[in-house]
Design a protein around this motif. Structure first.
Motif, PDB file in Angstrom:
ATOM      1  N   ILE A 174       0.876  -1.170   0.000  1.00  0.00           N
ATOM      2  CA  ILE A 174       0.000   0.000   0.000  1.00  0.00           C
ATOM      3  C   ILE A 174       0.914   1.220   0.000  1.00  0.00           C
ATOM      4  O   ILE A 174       1.763   1.362   0.887  1.00  0.00           O
ATOM      5  CB  ILE A 174      -0.901   0.007   1.255  1.00  0.00           C
ATOM      6  CG1 ILE A 174      -1.723  -1.300   1.303  1.00  0.00           C
ATOM      7  CG2 ILE A 174      -1.807   1.224   1.287  1.00  0.00           C
ATOM      8  CD1 ILE A 174      -2.209  -1.669   2.675  1.00  0.00           C
ATOM      9  N   ILE A 175       0.760   2.092  -1.027  1.00  0.00           N
ATOM     10  CA  ILE A 175       1.705   3.205  -1.176  1.00  0.00           C
ATOM     11  C   ILE A 175       0.938   4.521  -1.134  1.00  0.00           C
ATOM     12  O   ILE A 175       0.186   4.839  -2.062  1.00  0.00           O
ATOM     13  CB  ILE A 175       2.492   3.094  -2.509  1.00  0.00           C
ATOM     14  CG1 ILE A 175       3.097   1.685  -2.672  1.00  0.00           C
ATOM     15  CG2 ILE A 175       3.612   4.131  -2.556  1.00  0.00           C
ATOM     16  CD1 ILE A 175       2.254   0.731  -3.479  1.00  0.00           C
ATOM     17  N   PRO A 176       1.111   5.306  -0.059  1.00  0.00           N
ATOM     18  CA  PRO A 176       0.363   6.557   0.046  1.00  0.00           C
ATOM     19  C   PRO A 176       0.837   7.601  -0.952  1.00  0.00           C
ATOM     20  O   PRO A 176       2.018   7.658  -1.289  1.00  0.00           O
ATOM     21  CB  PRO A 176       0.651   7.017   1.480  1.00  0.00           C
ATOM     22  CG  PRO A 176       1.862   6.283   1.915  1.00  0.00           C
ATOM     23  CD  PRO A 176       1.961   5.038   1.114  1.00  0.00           C
ATOM     24  N   PHE A 187      -7.475   1.449   6.767  1.00  0.00           N
ATOM     25  CA  PHE A 187      -8.535   0.564   6.267  1.00  0.00           C
ATOM     26  C   PHE A 187      -7.955  -0.484   5.321  1.00  0.00           C
ATOM     27  O   PHE A 187      -8.212  -1.687   5.451  1.00  0.00           O
ATOM     28  CB  PHE A 187      -9.629   1.370   5.546  1.00  0.00           C
ATOM     29  CG  PHE A 187     -10.624   0.471   4.851  1.00  0.00           C
ATOM     30  CD1 PHE A 187     -11.642  -0.140   5.559  1.00  0.00           C
ATOM     31  CD2 PHE A 187     -10.499   0.180   3.489  1.00  0.00           C
ATOM     32  CE1 PHE A 187     -12.537  -1.013   4.928  1.00  0.00           C
ATOM     33  CE2 PHE A 187     -11.380  -0.689   2.852  1.00  0.00           C
ATOM     34  CZ  PHE A 187     -12.415  -1.287   3.574  1.00  0.00           C
ATOM     35  N   LEU A 188      -7.143  -0.031   4.352  1.00  0.00           N
ATOM     36  CA  LEU A 188      -6.593  -0.957   3.351  1.00  0.00           C
ATOM     37  C   LEU A 188      -5.636  -1.965   3.984  1.00  0.00           C
ATOM     38  O   LEU A 188      -5.615  -3.133   3.607  1.00  0.00           O
ATOM     39  CB  LEU A 188      -5.880  -0.173   2.244  1.00  0.00           C
ATOM     40  CG  LEU A 188      -6.817   0.584   1.288  1.00  0.00           C
ATOM     41  CD1 LEU A 188      -6.024   1.543   0.413  1.00  0.00           C
ATOM     42  CD2 LEU A 188      -7.617  -0.394   0.421  1.00  0.00           C
ATOM     43  N   LYS A 198      -3.906 -11.377   2.734  1.00  0.00           N
ATOM     44  CA  LYS A 198      -2.557 -10.961   2.331  1.00  0.00           C
ATOM     45  C   LYS A 198      -1.699 -10.536   3.523  1.00  0.00           C
ATOM     46  O   LYS A 198      -2.194 -10.355   4.625  1.00  0.00           O
ATOM     47  CB  LYS A 198      -2.652  -9.769   1.366  1.00  0.00           C
ATOM     48  CG  LYS A 198      -3.452 -10.036   0.093  1.00  0.00           C
ATOM     49  CD  LYS A 198      -2.765 -11.038  -0.790  1.00  0.00           C
ATOM     50  CE  LYS A 198      -3.550 -11.434  -2.010  1.00  0.00           C
ATOM     51  NZ  LYS A 198      -3.079 -12.699  -2.586  1.00  0.00           N
ATOM     52  N   THR A 199      -0.405 -10.350   3.230  1.00  0.00           N
ATOM     53  CA  THR A 199       0.482  -9.657   4.160  1.00  0.00           C
ATOM     54  C   THR A 199       0.504  -8.214   3.661  1.00  0.00           C
ATOM     55  O   THR A 199       1.061  -7.930   2.601  1.00  0.00           O
ATOM     56  CB  THR A 199       1.905 -10.253   4.103  1.00  0.00           C
ATOM     57  OG1 THR A 199       1.834 -11.625   4.500  1.00  0.00           O
ATOM     58  CG2 THR A 199       2.854  -9.504   5.024  1.00  0.00           C
ATOM     59  N   SER A 200      -0.162  -7.322   4.384  1.00  0.00           N
ATOM     60  CA  SER A 200      -0.208  -5.912   3.974  1.00  0.00           C
ATOM     61  C   SER A 200       1.055  -5.204   4.453  1.00  0.00           C
ATOM     62  O   SER A 200       1.438  -5.355   5.605  1.00  0.00           O
ATOM     63  CB  SER A 200      -1.413  -5.212   4.606  1.00  0.00           C
ATOM     64  OG  SER A 200      -2.615  -5.836   4.237  1.00  0.00           O
TER      65      SER A 200
END
Length: 802
Positions: A174-176, A187-188, A198-200
């Motif tokens: 997840i890339i802001p 949330f994501l 998944k491994t977030s």
């Protein structure tokens, strides 16, 4: 903040990645709208049919063809073929307005900034404010993509990078962007773990993010080392595969599967966009890679890469390997190293690293060089790509299938020892490593009270890795919570009155010591605890009974002992079902033969979605002998409905065993009758499996669990069913579909599932069927052809048809 739920997602772009992601959202029950562009011209087939560019079938051709190709691909992107019904297709002209009523829009179009920006401009006209909008880019900076978009768009926009294939690879980066709201990231992060399985990992907006930055560095570094050390591609694949906890495809075979062009694209991106990287030179392509690119030797997609499959003079397929000096294909060479021989007796991969880096041969040199290079590189990537070292390890494990991340490998070797190796290779670690040691920290990770802590560089102290509370990590509690141990199992106290029994045998095979451990665990649970989970966190739940032991007894004709061993297995399975405490099985990975039988006898199964479960005993010339044949007969009877053709139902269950069917996901196991609807459940995130199983064990115990009553009401069909089965096996043998020995095994199974040759349908007990099953198993174990099959499986690891 209002609660956010995802019921419907729009995926824009239906290529390999887009369709794969669409399938995985369908896997978890989300409604998917998959959109792509409208074709600009007709195909010859469309012209022949008199279609025009205005026809809907033409307008949706690209998206429908792409999705159909994806669904047919292997390994399957869907847990179950019926889940495809959750995906609706359309195109970006006629159907774009439909994105107004989705909860999340994900763009997965071609990796070009201008095209992505055009797509976002179109989407913004129809997007409902507050809707999540993300890009599955593997390298374009997130900050450029949302330029010029509205405040609300930018607040809800970020990168969400899946790895291909989306169903199987666990990394979810997840890339802001510059204005992404922190609640969106939270949330994501949670959604990725809990729903997508998944491994977030929240990454920084740097080229190739975390996984590919380190993964591509590792491969590029290897490309240079191979030439420098004069290693063959087989040698490198031998050194970088399962021996160090990496996938079987190791390095070069993995590149062939992924595609050399994909790798080169990412490597070039890093080389162009990371001019200050201290190992910048390594991202420049070696000569042999340029030649391969020019020749279009890109791997599987072009039929040749580092390996090439050809037909030999005898008509058989064989694999040739590329010689990196002459760049010509040659016959494969077997790779052998003395250092690797030393690790053969070390089952735990982490314990091998110390031995490997001390090797006195070429393998030892290779490991010292490659680990020194990797360790140095990851230390300098903090804080550039991540502030936290555990995120780098998580990304490598989840995105590249490594069993251990770089810092975990370094811990296994020893931090000081690792620095010594680096010094000898003239590689310098970032200064924070020495600061860490000076502050009295001797490792990157520590375990306290069942939780993992990592060295936090900014705080200069060991901090707890967040998000562990939903997990139970057996490695962390095994020593401190051990209640019992023998050579086959460890029994741990999970807390709240629930025990866990964890297999410790090779590939978790079930032999005498495992059965003794299972019985002991049930004894302990019945005496002082409330419930029992049978679960582990190895690669596979269990590949079945220890066939080596069966083979030895059969060869030495110790039939009484063999009879006792089978009875012990059956009795243990029956204890799983008829103990006074609830039993929960938690299968994952391969759960074959005895591993499947054990699951079928638990009060409840909490299966990981990626569970490959089945009764495969026919492959070694016997029938399921641990209660599996009995159980299938019982389940067939339990599904007989009024007016059913009972023989047809029984035949379906018979064929599940006879064809050694293995479910390719837990959801398929329901179709085979191995898992039961309304009783057994599936978890998508394997990391949560033991915790979920424990919760169900506690729930059953708290509700007032009563020991079940043994079954004496199983309706068997006797001669009527037996006759049908025998006619069937005769015709299959006559048409050369099965061998004479296959027929013998099938007929033995038929006798058990029919309940013998009783003259009319009769109600019998489970014990009656178990006795028939054991008798059949024993008689097949005396057959020469069965022994040949077992021996072949032990030697070659695959079934023999004889």
């Amino acid at each position: 903040m209002s609660k956010r739920t995802i019921n419907k997602i729009a995926i824009i772009g239906s290529g390999i990645m887009g369709s794969g992601i669409a399938c995985h959202f369908a896997n978890i029950g989300v409604e998917v709208l998959l959109l792509d562009i409208v074709p600009r011209e007709l195909t010859d087939a469309e012209k022949a049919k008199g279609l025009t560019l205005e026809d809907k079938v033409v307008r949706n051709r690209l998206v429908n063809d792409a999705l159909a190709t994806s669904i047919k691909s292997k390994p399957a992107p869907l847990y179950h073929k019926d889940f495809a019904d959750r995906i609706t297709t359309g195109n970006l002209e006629d159907d774009i307005a439909k994105v107004a009523d989705v909860d999340w829009i994900m763009e997965v179009v071609v990796e070009r900034l201008d095209i992505k920006q055009q797509v976002f401009e179109k989407l913004e006209k129809h997007r409902t404010p507050g809707t999540l909008i993300t890009s599955n880019t593997s390298g374009i900076p997130i900050k450029f993509m949302s330029e010029g978009r509205s405040e609300d768009f930018q607040k809800h926009f970020c990168g969400t990078h899946f790895f291909n294939p989306a169903r199987y690879l666990k990394l979810f980066e997840i890339i802001p962007g510059p204005k992404t709201d922190t609640t969106v990231l939270e949330f994501l992060n949670n959604y990725g773990e809990k729903f997508l399985g998944k491994t977030s990992v929240v990454a920084k907006d740097t080229p190739a993010f975390i996984g590919n930055r380190i993964g591509i560095f590792s491969i590029m570094s290897l490309f240079h080392t191979v030439k420098e050390m004069g290693l063959t591609i087989e040698e490198v694949d031998k050194l970088t595969g399962p021996v160090i906890g990496r996938p079987k495809s190791a390095t070069f075979r993995t590149v062939d599967v992924v595609g050399l062009d994909t790798l080169v694209h990412v490597a070039n991106g890093i080389a162009e966009n990371c001019p200050d990287d201290e190992r910048h030179e390594l991202f420049k392509l070696p000569g042999f890679i340029n030649t391969m690119m020019d020749n279009k030797w890109l791997g599987s997609k072009t039929g040749q890469g580092f390996y090439k499959k050809v037909k030999g003079d005898d008509g058989r397929s064989k694999i040739l390997s590329l010689d990196l000096d002459s760049l010509e294909y040659r016959d494969g060479k077997k790779a052998k190293f003395a250092t690797l021989e030393l690790t053969k007796s070390i089952d735990n991969v982490a314990d091998r690293f110390k031995v490997l880096v001390k090797g006195k041969d070429k393998a030892g040199d290779f490991y010292r060089k490659s680990f020194a290079s990797l360790f140095g590189y990851v230390t300098h990537r903090i804080p550039e790509i991540s502030d936290d070292l555990y995120k780098i390890d998580d990304a490598m494990k989840a995105g590249f299938g490594w069993e251990h991340g770089p810092f975990q490998i370094w811990d296994a070797i020893g931090v000081e020892a690792g620095l010594e190796i680096m010094k000898n290779e003239s590689i310098e670690a970032a200064s924070w490593v020495q600061e860490m040691i000076n502050a009295g920290n001797t490792s990157f990770y520590t375990v306290k009270d069942g939780a993992t802590y990592y060295y936090d560089i900014s705080k200069k102290s060991q901090e707890k890795i967040p998000g562990q509370d939903a997990f139970i990590i057996l490695d962390n509690i095994r020593k401190s919570k051990e209640v019992f141990k023998n050579s086959g199992v460890v029994v741990e106290d999970l807390g709240d009155g629930i025990l866990n029994v964890e297999f410790q045998s090779k590939m978790n095979t079930i032999g005498g010591d495992v059965l003794a451990g299972l019985n002991k665990a049930i004894d302990l649970a019945e005496k002082d605890f409330a419930g029992l989970v049978v679960g582990n966190q190895a690669t596979n739940f269990s590949v079945g009974a220890n066939i080596g032991m069966i083979f030895m007894m059969a060869v030495e004709q110790e039939y009484d002992e063999l009879n006792m061993a089978i009875k012990y297995f059956q009795d243990t399975m029956m204890r799983m079902r008829y103990s006074s405490i609830p039993t929960i099985a938690a299968p994952h990975g391969m759960a074959l033969g005895g591993g499947c039988e054990l699951s079928m006898h638990a009060d409840k199964v909490v299966a990981a979605a990626e569970t490959y479960i089945g009764l495969v005993e026919f492959g070694v010339g016997v029938i399921p002998g641990g209660g599996g044949s009995k159980e299938m007969a019982l389940r067939a009877q339990d599904t007989f409905k009024k007016g059913d053709v009972e023989l047809n139902t029984l035949q379906e269950y018979f064929l599940t065993i006879g064809m050694a069917k293995v479910a390719t996901s837990a959801y398929e196991a329901f179709d085979l009758g191995i898992l039961q609807k309304g009783k057994d459940i599936v978890v998508v995130n394997k990391d949560r499996q033991i915790a979920t199983a424990k919760a169900y064990a506690k729930l059953l115990a708290d509700q007032g669990y009563t020991k079940p009553v043994k079954r004496k009401d199983i309706k068997v069909l006797g001669k009527q069913a037996l006759g049908m089965f025998l006619v069937g096996t005769d015709s299959m043998e006559a048409s050369n579909y099965i061998s004479e020995h296959d027929k013998k095994i099938a007929n033995k199974l038929a006798y058990v599932m029919a309940g013998g040759d009783l003259s009319e349908p009769t109600e019998v007990s489970e014990q009656y069927l178990l006795d028939l099953e054991r008798e059949a198993f024993l008689s097949l174990s005396t057959e020469k052809k069965t022994l040949e099959r077992i021996q072949h499986m032990l030697k070659k690891g695959k079934p023999l048809r004889n």
